[in-house]
Motif scaffolding. Structure first.
Motif, PDB file in Angstrom:
ATOM      1  N   ARG A 137      56.679  61.956  80.142  1.00 48.15           N
ATOM      2  CA  ARG A 137      56.055  61.021  79.200  1.00 48.15           C
ATOM      3  C   ARG A 137      55.214  61.817  78.214  1.00 48.15           C
ATOM      4  O   ARG A 137      54.793  62.939  78.507  1.00 48.15           O
ATOM      5  CB  ARG A 137      55.153  60.015  79.945  1.00 48.15           C
ATOM      6  N   THR A 138      54.973  61.244  77.061  1.00 53.55           N
ATOM      7  CA  THR A 138      54.133  61.913  76.063  1.00 53.55           C
ATOM      8  C   THR A 138      52.813  61.160  75.913  1.00 53.55           C
ATOM      9  O   THR A 138      52.784  59.934  75.924  1.00 53.55           O
ATOM     10  CB  THR A 138      54.825  61.982  74.695  1.00 53.55           C
ATOM     11  N   LEU A 139      51.746  61.909  75.764  1.00 55.60           N
ATOM     12  CA  LEU A 139      50.410  61.336  75.611  1.00 55.60           C
ATOM     13  C   LEU A 139      49.774  61.930  74.359  1.00 55.60           C
ATOM     14  O   LEU A 139      49.637  63.142  74.237  1.00 55.60           O
ATOM     15  CB  LEU A 139      49.550  61.655  76.833  1.00 55.60           C
ATOM     16  N   ALA A 140      49.417  61.076  73.407  1.00 52.68           N
ATOM     17  CA  ALA A 140      48.724  61.515  72.202  1.00 52.68           C
ATOM     18  C   ALA A 140      47.226  61.371  72.415  1.00 52.68           C
ATOM     19  O   ALA A 140      46.766  60.395  73.023  1.00 52.68           O
ATOM     20  CB  ALA A 140      49.165  60.694  70.996  1.00 52.68           C
ATOM     21  N   VAL A 141      46.471  62.335  71.921  1.00 52.60           N
ATOM     22  CA  VAL A 141      45.018  62.329  72.079  1.00 52.60           C
ATOM     23  C   VAL A 141      44.395  62.484  70.699  1.00 52.60           C
ATOM     24  O   VAL A 141      44.677  63.452  69.989  1.00 52.60           O
ATOM     25  CB  VAL A 141      44.541  63.461  73.012  1.00 52.60           C
ATOM     26  N   ILE A 142      43.543  61.523  70.329  1.00 50.66           N
ATOM     27  CA  ILE A 142      42.868  61.534  69.035  1.00 50.66           C
ATOM     28  C   ILE A 142      41.369  61.718  69.260  1.00 50.66           C
ATOM     29  O   ILE A 142      40.741  60.945  69.984  1.00 50.66           O
ATOM     30  CB  ILE A 142      43.089  60.215  68.271  1.00 50.66           C
ATOM     31  N   SER A 143      40.809  62.765  68.632  1.00 52.62           N
ATOM     32  CA  SER A 143      39.366  62.990  68.691  1.00 52.62           C
ATOM     33  C   SER A 143      38.815  62.966  67.272  1.00 52.62           C
ATOM     34  O   SER A 143      39.300  63.686  66.393  1.00 52.62           O
ATOM     35  CB  SER A 143      39.058  64.337  69.343  1.00 52.62           C
ATOM     36  N   ALA A 144      37.795  62.134  67.045  1.00 53.23           N
ATOM     37  CA  ALA A 144      37.197  62.019  65.715  1.00 53.23           C
ATOM     38  C   ALA A 144      35.871  62.769  65.621  1.00 53.23           C
ATOM     39  O   ALA A 144      35.077  62.509  64.718  1.00 53.23           O
ATOM     40  CB  ALA A 144      36.995  60.548  65.347  1.00 53.23           C
ATOM     41  N   GLY A 145      35.628  63.685  66.531  1.00 50.42           N
ATOM     42  CA  GLY A 145      34.404  64.469  66.471  1.00 50.42           C
ATOM     43  C   GLY A 145      34.371  65.347  65.233  1.00 50.42           C
ATOM     44  O   GLY A 145      35.404  65.836  64.773  1.00 50.42           O
ATOM     45  N   LEU A 146      33.184  65.557  64.677  1.00 47.06           N
ATOM     46  CA  LEU A 146      33.055  66.338  63.448  1.00 47.06           C
ATOM     47  C   LEU A 146      32.569  67.757  63.693  1.00 47.06           C
ATOM     48  O   LEU A 146      32.814  68.642  62.885  1.00 47.06           O
ATOM     49  CB  LEU A 146      32.099  65.626  62.480  1.00 47.06           C
ATOM     50  N   SER A 147      31.861  67.965  64.788  1.00 53.61           N
ATOM     51  CA  SER A 147      31.344  69.304  65.072  1.00 53.61           C
ATOM     52  C   SER A 147      32.351  70.083  65.911  1.00 53.61           C
ATOM     53  O   SER A 147      33.336  69.545  66.407  1.00 53.61           O
ATOM     54  CB  SER A 147      30.014  69.210  65.810  1.00 53.61           C
ATOM     55  N   GLN A 148      32.076  71.379  66.046  1.00 54.86           N
ATOM     56  CA  GLN A 148      32.934  72.219  66.864  1.00 54.86           C
ATOM     57  C   GLN A 148      32.090  73.286  67.562  1.00 54.86           C
ATOM     58  O   GLN A 148      31.510  74.138  66.867  1.00 54.86           O
ATOM     59  CB  GLN A 148      33.997  72.871  65.981  1.00 54.86           C
ATOM     60  N   PRO A 149      31.968  73.211  68.887  1.00 56.95           N
ATOM     61  CA  PRO A 149      32.616  72.266  69.787  1.00 56.95           C
ATOM     62  C   PRO A 149      32.028  70.865  69.670  1.00 56.95           C
ATOM     63  O   PRO A 149      30.939  70.677  69.120  1.00 56.95           O
ATOM     64  CB  PRO A 149      32.355  72.862  71.168  1.00 56.95           C
ATOM     65  N   SER A 150      32.763  69.900  70.195  1.00 56.63           N
ATOM     66  CA  SER A 150      32.392  68.500  70.042  1.00 56.63           C
ATOM     67  C   SER A 150      32.389  67.791  71.386  1.00 56.63           C
ATOM     68  O   SER A 150      33.319  67.945  72.185  1.00 56.63           O
ATOM     69  CB  SER A 150      33.393  67.821  69.097  1.00 56.63           C
ATOM     70  N   SER A 151      31.349  67.014  71.646  1.00 58.34           N
ATOM     71  CA  SER A 151      31.319  66.227  72.883  1.00 58.34           C
ATOM     72  C   SER A 151      32.408  65.154  72.854  1.00 58.34           C
ATOM     73  O   SER A 151      32.923  64.748  73.901  1.00 58.34           O
ATOM     74  CB  SER A 151      29.942  65.581  73.075  1.00 58.34           C
ATOM     75  N   THR A 152      32.780  64.708  71.653  1.00 58.95           N
ATOM     76  CA  THR A 152      33.857  63.731  71.512  1.00 58.95           C
ATOM     77  C   THR A 152      35.175  64.335  71.964  1.00 58.95           C
ATOM     78  O   THR A 152      35.937  63.711  72.720  1.00 58.95           O
ATOM     79  CB  THR A 152      33.961  63.262  70.049  1.00 58.95           C
ATOM     80  N   ARG A 153      35.460  65.550  71.528  1.00 65.98           N
ATOM     81  CA  ARG A 153      36.678  66.241  71.971  1.00 65.98           C
ATOM     82  C   ARG A 153      36.624  66.504  73.470  1.00 65.98           C
ATOM     83  O   ARG A 153      37.637  66.379  74.192  1.00 65.98           O
ATOM     84  CB  ARG A 153      36.839  67.556  71.196  1.00 65.98           C
ATOM     85  N   MET A 154      35.457  66.857  73.984  1.00 64.41           N
ATOM     86  CA  MET A 154      35.306  67.114  75.407  1.00 64.41           C
ATOM     87  C   MET A 154      35.654  65.871  76.225  1.00 64.41           C
ATOM     88  O   MET A 154      36.378  65.951  77.223  1.00 64.41           O
ATOM     89  CB  MET A 154      33.879  67.563  75.718  1.00 64.41           C
ATOM     90  N   LEU A 155      35.165  64.719  75.767  1.00 62.81           N
ATOM     91  CA  LEU A 155      35.452  63.477  76.482  1.00 62.81           C
ATOM     92  C   LEU A 155      36.940  63.141  76.391  1.00 62.81           C
ATOM     93  O   LEU A 155      37.554  62.734  77.388  1.00 62.81           O
ATOM     94  CB  LEU A 155      34.618  62.336  75.908  1.00 62.81           C
ATOM     95  N   ALA A 156      37.525  63.313  75.214  1.00 63.07           N
ATOM     96  CA  ALA A 156      38.949  63.035  75.042  1.00 63.07           C
ATOM     97  C   ALA A 156      39.791  63.907  75.975  1.00 63.07           C
ATOM     98  O   ALA A 156      40.745  63.432  76.614  1.00 63.07           O
ATOM     99  CB  ALA A 156      39.348  63.260  73.588  1.00 63.07           C
ATOM    100  N   ASP A 157      39.435  65.190  76.071  1.00 63.88           N
ATOM    101  CA  ASP A 157      40.176  66.109  76.933  1.00 63.88           C
ATOM    102  C   ASP A 157      40.058  65.720  78.402  1.00 63.88           C
ATOM    103  O   ASP A 157      41.028  65.828  79.164  1.00 63.88           O
ATOM    104  CB  ASP A 157      39.657  67.538  76.744  1.00 63.88           C
ATOM    105  N   LYS A 158      38.866  65.269  78.806  1.00 64.13           N
ATOM    106  CA  LYS A 158      38.664  64.890  80.206  1.00 64.13           C
ATOM    107  C   LYS A 158      39.473  63.636  80.564  1.00 64.13           C
ATOM    108  O   LYS A 158      40.054  63.551  81.646  1.00 64.13           O
ATOM    109  CB  LYS A 158      37.177  64.677  80.489  1.00 64.13           C
TER     110      LYS A 158
END
Length: 209
Positions: free
Chosen positions: A4-25
């Motif tokens: 199956r394929t899973l798309a992950v969208i993160s709208a975080g603006l900083s890098q690193p980003s807590s938004t990306r961290m949550l999306a990855d988890k």
């Protein structure tokens, strides 16, 4: 093995980003749940900050760049979606909303979606239910019951509330995995000669001239 394929969208603006961290988890937990059922998962992760100019140009012209077009295709043909945004002024970020504005409003019909959000304080957690969930409901997606909110304090250590974040992630991932496991979206054959959403009066974002 089933894939199956899973798309992950993160709208975080900083890098690193807590938004990306949550999306990855959330994505990792979903992949783990699917693996338990003998399902392999291809994960495609996109940082909206990398597409900001392309999204803006699409809104102005009605035409996606090749880079954005490929990303939209990957997202709309996935078997499931993890979408996470930071909360700005009590709602989703403008970049997050703009991306979904330029997608054909029928493209995410029946798409299994897990939603998440990050903010400085837990006071913004209600945005998931009064702003983000209604948007995906309008797009006719199937949003899992458990949404995942992470405040700054949730990333600390030793506090009792920290224990609840992994629980919420695991619960949302289990709900998403159950839907993704029965999805056939990524295997559907699409008409290569179908008109782009930009030409459809009922499609996605239509610029006003």
């Amino acid at each position: 093995m089933t894939v199956r394929t899973l798309a992950v969208i993160s709208a975080g603006l900083s890098q690193p980003s807590s938004t990306r961290m949550l999306a990855d988890k959330i994505a990792a937990a979903t992949v783990s749940r699917l693996a338990e059922n003998g399902i392999d998962t291809e994960v495609k992760t996109f940082e909206l900050r990398d597409f900001a100019h392309d999204i803006t140009n699409h809104m102005l012209t009605g035409f996606p760049s090749p880079k954005l077009d490929a990303m939209i295709e990957a997202v709309t043909t996935a078997d499931g979606l993890v979408a996470v945004t930071p909360i700005f002024t009590t709602s989703y970020s403008g970049l997050f909303k703009s991306f979904f504005d330029v997608i054909d409003n029928r493209a995410l019909t029946d798409m299994p979606v897990a939603i998440g959000a990050t903010a400085g304080t837990a006071r913004h957690s209600l945005a998931l239910d009064y702003a983000i969930r209604p948007m995906f409901t309008y797009l006719h997606s199937v949003v899992v019951p458990t949404s995942v909110f992470a405040a700054s304090e949730d990333w600390g250590s030793g506090a009792d509330q920290v224990k609840t974040l992994p629980d919420r992630i695991d619960r949302a991932a289990g709900e998403l995995a159950a839907l993704v496991s029965t999805s056939d979206r990524s295997s559907l054959v699409r008409d290569p000669f179908a008109l782009d959403a930009s030409f459809s009066p009922t499609g996605g974002f239509q610029p006003e001239f």
